[in-house]
Enzyme design. Structure first.
Site, short mmCIF file in Angstrom:
data_model
loop_
_atom_site.label_atom_id
_atom_site.label_comp_id
_atom_site.label_asym_id
_atom_site.label_seq_id
_atom_site.Cartn_x
_atom_site.Cartn_y
_atom_site.Cartn_z
N ARG A 141 21.08 16.61 20.46
CA ARG A 141 21.34 17.72 19.56
C ARG A 141 20.97 19.07 20.18
O ARG A 141 21.22 20.12 19.60
CB ARG A 141 20.54 17.55 18.25
N TYR A 144 23.24 22.22 20.69
CA TYR A 144 23.46 23.03 19.48
C TYR A 144 22.19 23.77 19.10
O TYR A 144 22.18 24.99 18.95
CB TYR A 144 23.92 22.11 18.35
N ASP A 145 21.08 23.01 18.98
CA ASP A 145 19.82 23.60 18.48
C ASP A 145 19.31 24.69 19.43
O ASP A 145 18.98 25.80 19.00
CB ASP A 145 18.73 22.53 18.36
N VAL A 187 29.14 15.13 3.91
CA VAL A 187 29.84 15.29 2.63
C VAL A 187 31.32 14.94 2.79
O VAL A 187 31.89 14.15 2.01
CB VAL A 187 29.67 16.71 2.06
N SER A 188 31.95 15.48 3.83
CA SER A 188 33.38 15.19 4.01
C SER A 188 33.58 13.71 4.37
O SER A 188 34.50 13.06 3.86
CB SER A 188 33.99 16.11 5.06
N PHE A 190 31.81 11.10 3.42
CA PHE A 190 31.65 10.25 2.23
C PHE A 190 32.85 10.40 1.28
O PHE A 190 33.34 9.42 0.73
CB PHE A 190 30.35 10.60 1.48
N GLN A 275 14.05 15.34 7.18
CA GLN A 275 14.06 16.10 5.92
C GLN A 275 14.52 17.53 6.19
O GLN A 275 14.33 18.06 7.28
CB GLN A 275 12.66 16.11 5.30
P1 NAD Z 1 33.63 24.73 11.99
O1 NAD Z 1 33.53 23.79 13.14
O2 NAD Z 1 34.57 24.40 10.89
O3 NAD Z 1 33.99 26.20 12.49
C1 NAD Z 1 33.66 26.71 13.75
C2 NAD Z 1 34.85 27.51 14.26
O4 NAD Z 1 34.50 28.09 15.54
C3 NAD Z 1 36.09 26.67 14.47
O5 NAD Z 1 37.22 27.31 13.94
C4 NAD Z 1 36.18 26.55 15.98
O6 NAD Z 1 37.50 26.34 16.44
C5 NAD Z 1 35.60 27.88 16.41
N1 NAD Z 1 35.09 27.88 17.79
C6 NAD Z 1 34.29 26.95 18.38
N2 NAD Z 1 34.04 27.30 19.65
C7 NAD Z 1 34.67 28.48 19.87
C8 NAD Z 1 34.79 29.33 20.99
N3 NAD Z 1 34.19 29.05 22.16
N4 NAD Z 1 35.54 30.46 20.87
C9 NAD Z 1 36.17 30.76 19.70
N5 NAD Z 1 36.09 29.98 18.60
C10 NAD Z 1 35.35 28.85 18.69
O7 NAD Z 1 32.13 24.90 11.44
P2 NAD Z 1 31.59 25.72 10.19
O8 NAD Z 1 30.90 24.78 9.30
O9 NAD Z 1 32.63 26.61 9.64
O10 NAD Z 1 30.45 26.60 10.90
C11 NAD Z 1 30.64 27.98 11.17
C12 NAD Z 1 29.36 28.56 11.76
O11 NAD Z 1 28.29 28.39 10.84
C13 NAD Z 1 28.93 27.88 13.06
O12 NAD Z 1 28.42 28.86 13.94
C14 NAD Z 1 27.83 26.95 12.62
O13 NAD Z 1 26.91 26.71 13.65
C15 NAD Z 1 27.22 27.72 11.46
N6 NAD Z 1 26.56 26.80 10.53
C16 NAD Z 1 27.28 26.05 9.66
C17 NAD Z 1 26.63 25.16 8.81
C18 NAD Z 1 27.37 24.33 7.80
O14 NAD Z 1 26.76 23.50 7.14
N7 NAD Z 1 28.66 24.50 7.57
C19 NAD Z 1 25.23 25.01 8.88
C20 NAD Z 1 24.53 25.78 9.81
C21 NAD Z 1 25.19 26.68 10.62
N1 UDP Z 2 25.15 11.00 7.77
C1 UDP Z 2 25.41 9.75 7.22
N2 UDP Z 2 26.68 9.28 7.25
C2 UDP Z 2 27.71 10.00 7.77
C3 UDP Z 2 27.45 11.28 8.32
C4 UDP Z 2 26.15 11.73 8.32
O1 UDP Z 2 24.50 9.08 6.72
O2 UDP Z 2 28.86 9.49 7.74
C5 UDP Z 2 23.77 11.52 7.71
C6 UDP Z 2 23.22 12.03 9.03
O3 UDP Z 2 22.63 10.98 9.77
C7 UDP Z 2 22.23 13.05 8.57
C8 UDP Z 2 22.83 13.61 7.28
O4 UDP Z 2 23.78 12.63 6.85
O5 UDP Z 2 20.99 12.45 8.26
C9 UDP Z 2 23.53 14.95 7.46
O6 UDP Z 2 24.41 14.81 8.54
P1 UDP Z 2 25.46 15.93 8.94
O7 UDP Z 2 26.16 15.45 10.17
O8 UDP Z 2 26.28 16.28 7.77
O9 UDP Z 2 24.60 17.22 9.27
P2 UDP Z 2 23.18 17.51 9.96
O10 UDP Z 2 22.37 18.08 8.87
O11 UDP Z 2 22.58 16.22 10.47
O12 UDP Z 2 23.51 18.43 11.06
#
Ligand code: NAD
Ligand code: UDP
Length: 313
Positions: A141, A144-145, A187-188, A190, A275
């Site tokens: 991870r 990303y992190d 979520v998607s 499930f 958590q």
């Molecule tokens: P997503 O994957 O649907 O959207 C990300 C978008 O960025 C996509 O359209 C992808 O094509 C584009 N992208 C990726 N790499 C790129 C690059 N190098 N150049 C140009 N475009 C690029 O994800 P999301 O859920 O919409 O997330 C959007 C932002 O929010 C992300 O930065 C993500 O890290 C942050 N975020 C989302 C969540 C969440 O739960 N949805 C949680 C924490 C952080």
């Molecule tokens: N998870 C799960 N089943 C799935 C996808 C995810 O049980 O089909 C769990 C995953 O292991 C994590 C939590 O759901 O504990 C949230 O996962 P997600 O990938 O949505 O986001 P995260 O918060 O881990 O980045």
């Protein structure tokens, strides 16, 4: 009217953000390389003369004249960000450098879509912004992190060194319509599994927790942060503080879809946080923001969306 750049504008959150910014009367330029996003997410905006789409990878410099930047470009689902981890780090780090450079030249506000993942597998619960996190720097991870953590560092260094007006949002798990059916997040996954009668894949024993925010609440929070006083830089947690186990989420999805699907248990992915729950006191104090949509309401809207886009049996 402002001209606003949204990177990642064809993604899940980006498309909703573009839509809301247009509704608010702005001009919007969406930049995306369609790694996880799609034109379908923004097809309904394409006829709007205040909307423009540019295919571009943010790891390369970009020259535009805009008034504000929301930097959302980055795959957010573990499945997708781990598929090409080097590109994931580059997107967060080079992307931040390129967009901060653009913001610096124009001396404009820039908001970073950071994440609760900066807290890693947290031993402070719920997470407050002053917690430095518990992140493995070399795990699956980490691309990303650590990419997102380095982006935060860059934002604060541009702020200190160049006095750039920055806004850093730490986004907690957000869901809603326009998540891709193969997105891979819980979520998607499930909902798609429940609607197509497949097994609901709970990873581990399902006792791990997440706190789920509906997309409309998230977008209001992000816009609220961007429009907050200049002195507000963040980081600010934005998310819904009501915490659920993954097993409870599975039960709720099965119930709301009236599905015959059964839960099947799969191995817990490596470094999966046990958590996660935001403390949103700061967002309340600084932005007067709190989420309004409860999980069941949001799930119903999301289920409706997936019923429309999934192939009929
Ligand atoms: P997503 O994957 O649907 O959207 C990300 C978008 O960025 C996509 O359209 C992808 O094509 C584009 N992208 C990726 N790499 C790129 C690059 N190098 N150049 C140009 N475009 C690029 O994800 P999301 O859920 O919409 O997330 C959007 C932002 O929010 C992300 O930065 C993500 O890290 C942050 N975020 C989302 C969540 C969440 O739960 N949805 C949680 C924490 C952080
Ligand atoms: N998870 C799960 N089943 C799935 C996808 C995810 O049980 O089909 C769990 C995953 O292991 C994590 C939590 O759901 O504990 C949230 O996962 P997600 O990938 O949505 O986001 P995260 O918060 O881990 O980045």
């Amino acid at each position: 009217m402002k001209r606003i750049l949204v990177t990642g504008g064809a993604g899940f959150l980006g498309s909703h953000l573009c839509e809301k910014l247009l509704q608010n009367g702005n001009e919007v330029i969406a930049v995306d390389n369609f790694y996880t996003g799609s034109k379908a997410n923004i097809a309904h905006l394409m006829g709007e003369f205040r909307f423009e789409l540019i295919r571009h990878d943010v790891t390369f410099p970009l020259y535009l004249e805009v008034d504000e930047i929301y930097n959302l470009a980055c795959p957010a689902s573990p499945v997708h960000y781990q598929n090409d981890p080097v590109q994931t780090t580059k997107t967060s780090v080079h992307g931040a450098i390129n967009l901060l450079g653009l913001a610096k030249r124009l001396n404009i506000r820039i908001l970073q879509a950071s994440t609760s993942e900066v807290y890693g597998d947290p031993d402070i619960h719920p997470q407050t912004e002053d917690y430095w996190g518990n992140v493995n720097p070399i795990g699956v991870r980490s691309c990303y992190d650590e990419g997102k953590r380095c982006a935060e560092t860059l934002f604060f260094d541009y702020h200190r060194q160049h006095n750039l007006p920055i806004k850093v949002a730490r986004i907690f798990n957000t869901y809603g319509p326009r998540m891709h059916p193969n997105d891979g997040r819980v979520v998607s996954n499930f909902i798609v599994q429940a609607l197509s009668g497949k097994g609901i894949t709970v990873y581990g024993d399902g006792s791990q927790t997440r706190s789920f925010c509906y997309v409309d609440d998230m977008i209001d929070g992000l816009i609220g942060l961007m429009n907050s006083e200049t002195s507000v830089t963040g980081p600010v947690n934005i998310g819904n503080p009501v915490e659920f186990t993954i097993s409870t989420l599975a039960e709720k999805v099965i119930e709301l879809t009236a599905s015959k699907s059964k839960v099947i248990f799969k191995p817990l992915p490596f470094d999966d946080p046990k958590q996660r729950q935001p403390n949103i006191q700061l967002a309340g104090d600084l932005l007067d923001w709190k989420p309004a949509i409860e999980l069941e309401q949001g799930l119903v809207k999301t289920i409706e969306y997936f019923k429309q886009i999934l192939p009929k049996e």
